[in-house]
Design a protein around this motif. Structure first.
Motif, mmCIF file in Angstrom:
data_model
loop_
_atom_site.group_PDB
_atom_site.id
_atom_site.type_symbol
_atom_site.label_atom_id
_atom_site.label_comp_id
_atom_site.label_asym_id
_atom_site.label_seq_id
_atom_site.Cartn_x
_atom_site.Cartn_y
_atom_site.Cartn_z
ATOM 1 N N GLY A 80 0.895 -1.382 -0.010
ATOM 2 C CA GLY A 80 0.001 -0.013 -0.086
ATOM 3 C C GLY A 80 0.864 1.286 -0.068
ATOM 4 O O GLY A 80 0.599 2.255 -0.769
ATOM 5 N N ALA A 81 1.901 1.138 0.579
ATOM 6 C CA ALA A 81 3.076 2.326 0.777
ATOM 7 C C ALA A 81 3.417 2.626 -0.578
ATOM 8 O O ALA A 81 3.606 3.782 -1.023
ATOM 9 N N ILE A 82 3.975 1.581 -1.319
ATOM 10 C CA ILE A 82 4.552 1.804 -2.558
ATOM 11 C C ILE A 82 3.373 2.176 -3.583
ATOM 12 O O ILE A 82 3.728 3.267 -4.262
ATOM 13 N N VAL A 83 2.037 1.588 -3.804
ATOM 14 C CA VAL A 83 1.320 1.855 -4.592
ATOM 15 C C VAL A 83 0.851 3.478 -4.344
ATOM 16 O O VAL A 83 0.637 4.446 -5.269
ATOM 17 N N GLY A 112 1.033 10.218 -0.412
ATOM 18 C CA GLY A 112 0.451 9.233 -0.915
ATOM 19 C C GLY A 112 1.073 7.956 -0.262
ATOM 20 O O GLY A 112 0.208 6.690 -0.089
ATOM 21 N N ALA A 113 2.288 7.695 0.212
ATOM 22 C CA ALA A 113 2.943 6.691 0.677
ATOM 23 C C ALA A 113 2.363 6.390 2.093
ATOM 24 O O ALA A 113 1.741 5.235 2.595
ATOM 25 N N PHE A 114 2.076 7.563 2.902
ATOM 26 C CA PHE A 114 1.260 7.480 4.424
ATOM 27 C C PHE A 114 -0.098 6.887 4.100
ATOM 28 O O PHE A 114 -0.414 6.179 4.847
ATOM 29 N N ALA A 115 -0.593 7.488 3.116
ATOM 30 C CA ALA A 115 -2.342 7.097 3.127
ATOM 31 C C ALA A 115 -2.254 5.648 2.704
ATOM 32 O O ALA A 115 -3.037 4.847 3.080
ATOM 33 N N GLY A 116 -1.279 5.357 1.512
ATOM 34 C CA GLY A 116 -1.576 3.987 1.100
ATOM 35 C C GLY A 116 -1.057 2.849 2.153
ATOM 36 O O GLY A 116 -1.635 1.773 2.347
#
Length: 194
Positions: A80-83, A112-116
């Motif tokens: 999720g962090a990568i995507v 985006g990394a934090f959210a994923g």
């Protein structure tokens, strides 16, 4: 009468053959103390705080155990962090121009990394520990003893091994008390019959 005279002579002869005893003193050469070693059991106890199991306190302990079990089983995932980082970087690249475009891309990738990561690991993250009022811990147990048997080795004086000299000869005996420098001895004198 002849028989009475014979009996008297025999009795006198028997009495003269008996040993004669006297008391004398001997010089003590050494008196070594003798000890007996024994193992004596005794109870050794330590005080420990023992939590009570029941009522509100039982619920507190169950929730704490569940929290620890959840945190031991939690595995983090990084997909999720990568995507999210890639998606945030693409969206950030669409905003701004020049150096602002580079900054927006970097900020978008980080956000985006934090959210994923948050979306992907929301069930795997450890929950905060349960919070309880302080009085729950203060009244949640009692002091108790834990005892075990331990053995101590003790030595007890049983007496003395005494070596003494009497008329040039050394003798040895065991005595309950230390005799000091001199020792009373019983001497027996008996004739040798040839």
């Amino acid at each position: 009468m002849k028989q009475l005279l014979t009996a008297t002579v025999l009795l006198t002869g028997v009495l003269s053959v008996q040993a004669q005893t006297m008391i004398d003193t001997a010089r003590v050469r050494s008196a070594e103390p003798q000890y007996e070693t024994t193992r004596v059991p005794r109870q050794e106890c330590t005080n420990r705080w023992q939590p009570e199991r029941g009522g509100r306190h039982s619920q507190v302990y169950q929730e704490q155990e569940q929290y620890q079990e959840r945190n031991q089983d939690a595995e983090r995932r990084y997909g999720g962090a990568i995507v999210g980082g890639l998606a945030g970087g693409v969206l950030g690249n669409q905003v701004g121009a020049g150096n602002g475009k580079v900054a927006a891309t970097a900020i978008g990738a980080v956000l985006g990394a934090f959210a994923g990561d948050h979306l992907d690991n929301r069930n795997a993250r450890p929950a905060p520990p349960p919070a309880y009022p302080a009085q729950v811990y203060q009244t949640g147990g009692r002091e108790g003893n834990r005892c075990q048997t331990v053995y101590e080795t003790q030595s007890e004086l049983t007496g003395y091994q005494v070596v003494y000299e009497y008329r040039g000869q050394n003798y040895s005996t065991f005595m309950r008390n230390n005799p000091g420098n001199r020792l009373k001895v019983r001497v027996s004198v008996e004739p040798i019959q040839e």
